[in-house]
Design an enzyme around this catalytic site. Structure first.
Site, PDB file in Angstrom:
ATOM      1  N   HIS A 181      -9.739  84.714  18.582  1.00 58.49           N
ATOM      2  CA  HIS A 181      -8.930  85.428  19.583  1.00 58.49           C
ATOM      3  C   HIS A 181      -7.927  84.539  20.318  1.00 58.49           C
ATOM      4  O   HIS A 181      -7.094  85.035  21.078  1.00 58.49           O
ATOM      5  CB  HIS A 181      -9.831  86.086  20.636  1.00 58.49           C
ATOM      6  CG  HIS A 181     -10.362  85.113  21.644  1.00 58.49           C
ATOM      7  ND1 HIS A 181     -11.422  84.287  21.406  1.00 58.49           N
ATOM      8  CD2 HIS A 181      -9.950  84.820  22.900  1.00 58.49           C
ATOM      9  CE1 HIS A 181     -11.658  83.539  22.461  1.00 58.49           C
ATOM     10  NE2 HIS A 181     -10.770  83.832  23.388  1.00 58.49           N
TER      11      HIS A 181
HETATM   12  C1  UD1 Z   1      -8.275  86.029  27.838  1.00 57.18           C
HETATM   13  C2  UD1 Z   1      -8.126  84.614  28.374  1.00 57.18           C
HETATM   14  C3  UD1 Z   1      -8.770  83.638  27.408  1.00 57.18           C
HETATM   15  C4  UD1 Z   1     -10.206  84.030  27.129  1.00 57.18           C
HETATM   16  C5  UD1 Z   1     -10.285  85.469  26.670  1.00 57.18           C
HETATM   17  C6  UD1 Z   1     -11.724  85.879  26.561  1.00 57.18           C
HETATM   18  C7  UD1 Z   1      -6.085  84.181  29.678  1.00 57.18           C
HETATM   19  C8  UD1 Z   1      -4.739  83.563  29.654  1.00 57.18           C
HETATM   20  N1  UD1 Z   1      -6.718  84.231  28.497  1.00 57.18           N
HETATM   21  O1  UD1 Z   1      -7.566  86.101  26.610  1.00 57.18           O
HETATM   22  O2  UD1 Z   1      -8.770  82.340  27.983  1.00 57.18           O
HETATM   23  O3  UD1 Z   1     -10.713  83.180  26.124  1.00 57.18           O
HETATM   24  O4  UD1 Z   1      -9.647  86.316  27.654  1.00 57.18           O
HETATM   25  O5  UD1 Z   1     -11.904  86.974  25.721  1.00 57.18           O
HETATM   26  O6  UD1 Z   1      -6.535  84.602  30.708  1.00 57.18           O
HETATM   27  N2  UD1 Z   1      -6.843  94.018  25.409  1.00 57.18           N
HETATM   28  C9  UD1 Z   1      -7.388  95.240  25.145  1.00 57.18           C
HETATM   29  N3  UD1 Z   1      -8.433  95.643  25.942  1.00 57.18           N
HETATM   30  C10 UD1 Z   1      -8.927  94.900  26.954  1.00 57.18           C
HETATM   31  C11 UD1 Z   1      -8.344  93.665  27.214  1.00 57.18           C
HETATM   32  C12 UD1 Z   1      -7.295  93.221  26.432  1.00 57.18           C
HETATM   33  O7  UD1 Z   1      -6.971  95.955  24.246  1.00 57.18           O
HETATM   34  O8  UD1 Z   1      -9.891  95.340  27.621  1.00 57.18           O
HETATM   35  C13 UD1 Z   1      -5.725  93.550  24.543  1.00 57.18           C
HETATM   36  C14 UD1 Z   1      -4.352  93.851  25.129  1.00 57.18           C
HETATM   37  O9  UD1 Z   1      -3.503  94.153  24.074  1.00 57.18           O
HETATM   38  C15 UD1 Z   1      -3.964  92.501  25.696  1.00 57.18           C
HETATM   39  C16 UD1 Z   1      -4.614  91.526  24.756  1.00 57.18           C
HETATM   40  O10 UD1 Z   1      -5.838  92.144  24.381  1.00 57.18           O
HETATM   41  O11 UD1 Z   1      -2.582  92.342  25.775  1.00 57.18           O
HETATM   42  C17 UD1 Z   1      -4.901  90.172  25.367  1.00 57.18           C
HETATM   43  O12 UD1 Z   1      -5.688  90.301  26.561  1.00 57.18           O
HETATM   44  P1  UD1 Z   1      -5.581  89.208  27.715  1.00 57.18           P
HETATM   45  O13 UD1 Z   1      -6.595  89.470  28.749  1.00 57.18           O
HETATM   46  O14 UD1 Z   1      -4.186  89.056  28.169  1.00 57.18           O
HETATM   47  O15 UD1 Z   1      -5.908  87.854  26.966  1.00 57.18           O
HETATM   48  P2  UD1 Z   1      -7.133  87.497  26.023  1.00 57.18           P
HETATM   49  O16 UD1 Z   1      -6.582  87.210  24.673  1.00 57.18           O
HETATM   50  O17 UD1 Z   1      -8.198  88.503  26.159  1.00 57.18           O
HETATM   51  N1  UDP Z   2     -19.053  87.687  22.989  1.00 55.01           N
HETATM   52  C1  UDP Z   2     -19.674  88.932  22.953  1.00 55.01           C
HETATM   53  N2  UDP Z   2     -19.276  89.833  22.002  1.00 55.01           N
HETATM   54  C2  UDP Z   2     -18.312  89.556  21.085  1.00 55.01           C
HETATM   55  C3  UDP Z   2     -17.690  88.274  21.129  1.00 55.01           C
HETATM   56  C4  UDP Z   2     -18.079  87.370  22.103  1.00 55.01           C
HETATM   57  O1  UDP Z   2     -20.554  89.205  23.753  1.00 55.01           O
HETATM   58  O2  UDP Z   2     -18.001  90.424  20.256  1.00 55.01           O
HETATM   59  C5  UDP Z   2     -19.466  86.735  24.023  1.00 55.01           C
HETATM   60  C6  UDP Z   2     -19.960  85.422  23.479  1.00 55.01           C
HETATM   61  O3  UDP Z   2     -21.330  85.502  23.159  1.00 55.01           O
HETATM   62  C7  UDP Z   2     -19.678  84.469  24.630  1.00 55.01           C
HETATM   63  C8  UDP Z   2     -18.406  85.032  25.231  1.00 55.01           C
HETATM   64  O4  UDP Z   2     -18.338  86.390  24.798  1.00 55.01           O
HETATM   65  O5  UDP Z   2     -20.702  84.519  25.596  1.00 55.01           O
HETATM   66  C9  UDP Z   2     -17.223  84.267  24.740  1.00 55.01           C
HETATM   67  O6  UDP Z   2     -16.070  84.924  25.126  1.00 55.01           O
HETATM   68  P1  UDP Z   2     -14.688  84.745  24.371  1.00 55.01           P
HETATM   69  O7  UDP Z   2     -14.910  84.185  23.019  1.00 55.01           O
HETATM   70  O8  UDP Z   2     -13.996  86.050  24.471  1.00 55.01           O
HETATM   71  O9  UDP Z   2     -13.907  83.742  25.322  1.00 55.01           O
HETATM   72  P2  UDP Z   2     -13.889  82.148  25.516  1.00 55.01           P
HETATM   73  O10 UDP Z   2     -15.270  81.662  25.627  1.00 55.01           O
HETATM   74  O11 UDP Z   2     -13.145  81.573  24.353  1.00 55.01           O
HETATM   75  O12 UDP Z   2     -13.091  81.993  26.763  1.00 55.01           O
END
Ligand code: UD1
Ligand code: UDP
Length: 364
Positions: free
Chosen positions: A205
């Site tokens: 992601h």
């Molecule tokens: C964010 C964090 C990242 C973290 C990740 C955990 C920042 C800059 N990034 O990245 O560090 O590792 O969360 O998962 O804060 N979207 C949905 N539904 C949701 C949320 C998001 O469809 O409930 C989609 C939207 O298209 C959105 C995209 O995911 O634009 C990215 O979401 P966003 O929260 O901006 O960043 P993450 O990639 O989730």
């Molecule tokens: N996780 C989850 N379901 C999923 C993918 C990840 O519960 O389908 C959990 C995972 O076990 C961990 C956390 O989400 O505890 C990690 O989040 P993510 O990878 O989104 O973000 P990051 O750690 O890179 O910020």
């Protein structure tokens, strides 16, 4: 009684906050008000964790939602500021390195409310990552910095952050893993479409891997090819699902199973039973180790370097489909390290944080 506002917003923060929230509640000396910025809003990225981890639903949801970095952070900042003006807490607690972390820390610091940062001191030394900017700024705005590792303490010292503000407590994700182990059960392989209990678990992601069509294509094609050797299950972050559709990427092999994001307990079960974890997630790299499963990280660098030093994590830059396929094959062929060092504390990081916060009443 001391009052703390906790600001969370993205999936990993709900998991990190769960053990700390429990420890604060059982300590009985701190009143915690949980504020959700609304950065993540899908049920399987947000509400599922509150249900499963048995933490109270957030008192407020600020509805920040998705958007560019500036917009998303600004919406959260505005919302958090309103809450802080109303609640006047003694301290603001933030986790990790997302835009919600930055918004919480910035709103508090400008109102001269002390910030406590859990998972302080992590560095990739790559400012192209939005998370690196968020963590550096948050650390420098924080009054109290809870470091998960000795390495994190070293980074903070190198940046001139006063030693007395930094506490080495261990990793709250390790606490969460230990606390959830019994509830996790076994993975529902049939429902996921896996035919054997021998599989690879993958997650992708990170913006640098998803937002570049060539990079994402390399990763997906590489996993597709590697799945000829062993089934691969990939719970897809919505960011990745949307990018795969937008770039028109096609998966050839039915042995690469793309599924919706799973809840934490199912994720723990999938991690624990996997032969190998392939990921670009920060949290998942560590969880693989907690469950004694080797990890391949599809990035050029990691913040969690001790995992690489200990032989449990191998880095591979996903430059091409061939590079990804080869990296997965060699990770599968490598023997598990014999040693499992205690890298992330004793599973009592949340208790140490809650106890420290309780001593700050009147000092914050
Ligand atoms: C964010 C964090 C990242 C973290 C990740 C955990 C920042 C800059 N990034 O990245 O560090 O590792 O969360 O998962 O804060 N979207 C949905 N539904 C949701 C949320 C998001 O469809 O409930 C989609 C939207 O298209 C959105 C995209 O995911 O634009 C990215 O979401 P966003 O929260 O901006 O960043 P993450 O990639 O989730
Ligand atoms: N996780 C989850 N379901 C999923 C993918 C990840 O519960 O389908 C959990 C995972 O076990 C961990 C956390 O989400 O505890 C990690 O989040 P993510 O990878 O989104 O973000 P990051 O750690 O890179 O910020």
């Amino acid at each position: 009684m001391m009052k703390i506002v906790t600001v969370v917003g993205a999936r990993p923060q709900f998991i990190k906050a769960a053990p700390v929230s429990r420890a604060l509640a059982s300590g009985g000396q701190v009143r915690e008000i949980m504020v959700h910025t609304g950065q993540h809003y899908d049920d399987n990225l947000s509400a599922v964790f509150f249900r499963e981890l048995d933490i109270p639903a957030p008192a407020r949801n600020l509805g920040a939602g998705s958007g560019s970095h500036g917009r998303q952070t600004a919406r959260a900042l505005e919302g958090v500021e309103d809450v802080l003006l109303e609640e006047k807490p003694d301290c603001v607690l933030v986790y990790g390195d997302t835009n919600s972390t930055l918004a919480g820390a910035l709103a508090a610091a400008k109102l001269r409310i002390p910030v406590a940062h859990v998972e302080a001191g992590l560095r990739s030394f790559n400012r192209a990552m939005p998370e690196e900017i968020n963590r550096v700024v948050t650390d420098h705005l924080s009054a109290w910095l809870y470091a998960p590792t000795a390495q994190a303490v070293t980074h903070l010292a190198a940046e001139g952050i006063a030693e007395e503000r930094v506490k080495l407590v261990g990793d709250v994700m390790f606490d969460a893993a230990l606390q959830s182990a019994a509830a996790a059960g076994t993975p529902r392989l049939d429902e996921i479409g896996l035919t054997a209990a021998d599989y690879v678990l993958a997650t992708i992601h990170r913006a640098e891997n998803v937002d570049d069509p060539h990079r994402l294509q390399a990763i997906m094609q590489g996993l597709d090819a590697a799945s000829n050797d062993i089934e691969i299950v990939l719970p897809l972050h919505p960011r990745t699902r949307k990018a795969i559709a937008a770039y028109g990427l096609r998966i050839q092999s039915p042995r690469l199973r793309l599924i919706d994001p799973v809840g934490y307990l199912e994720m723990v079960a999938l991690e624990r039973d996997a032969r190998l974890v392939v990921t670009d997630s920060g949290g998942v790299q560590k969880e693989a180790f907690f469950h004694r499963v080797p990890c391949l990280t599809l990035r050029a660098e990691t913040e969690w370097t001790e995992l690489v030093d200990a032989g449990w994590n191998v880095l591979a830059f996903p430059a091409s489909a061939g590079a990804v396929e080869t990296a997965v094959r060699s990770a599968l062929a490598r023997a598990k390290p014999a040693e499992w060092p205690q890298l992330y504390g004793n599973g009592n990081a949340a208790r140490l944080i809650a106890d420290h916060l309780a001593t700050l009443a009147g000092r914050c």
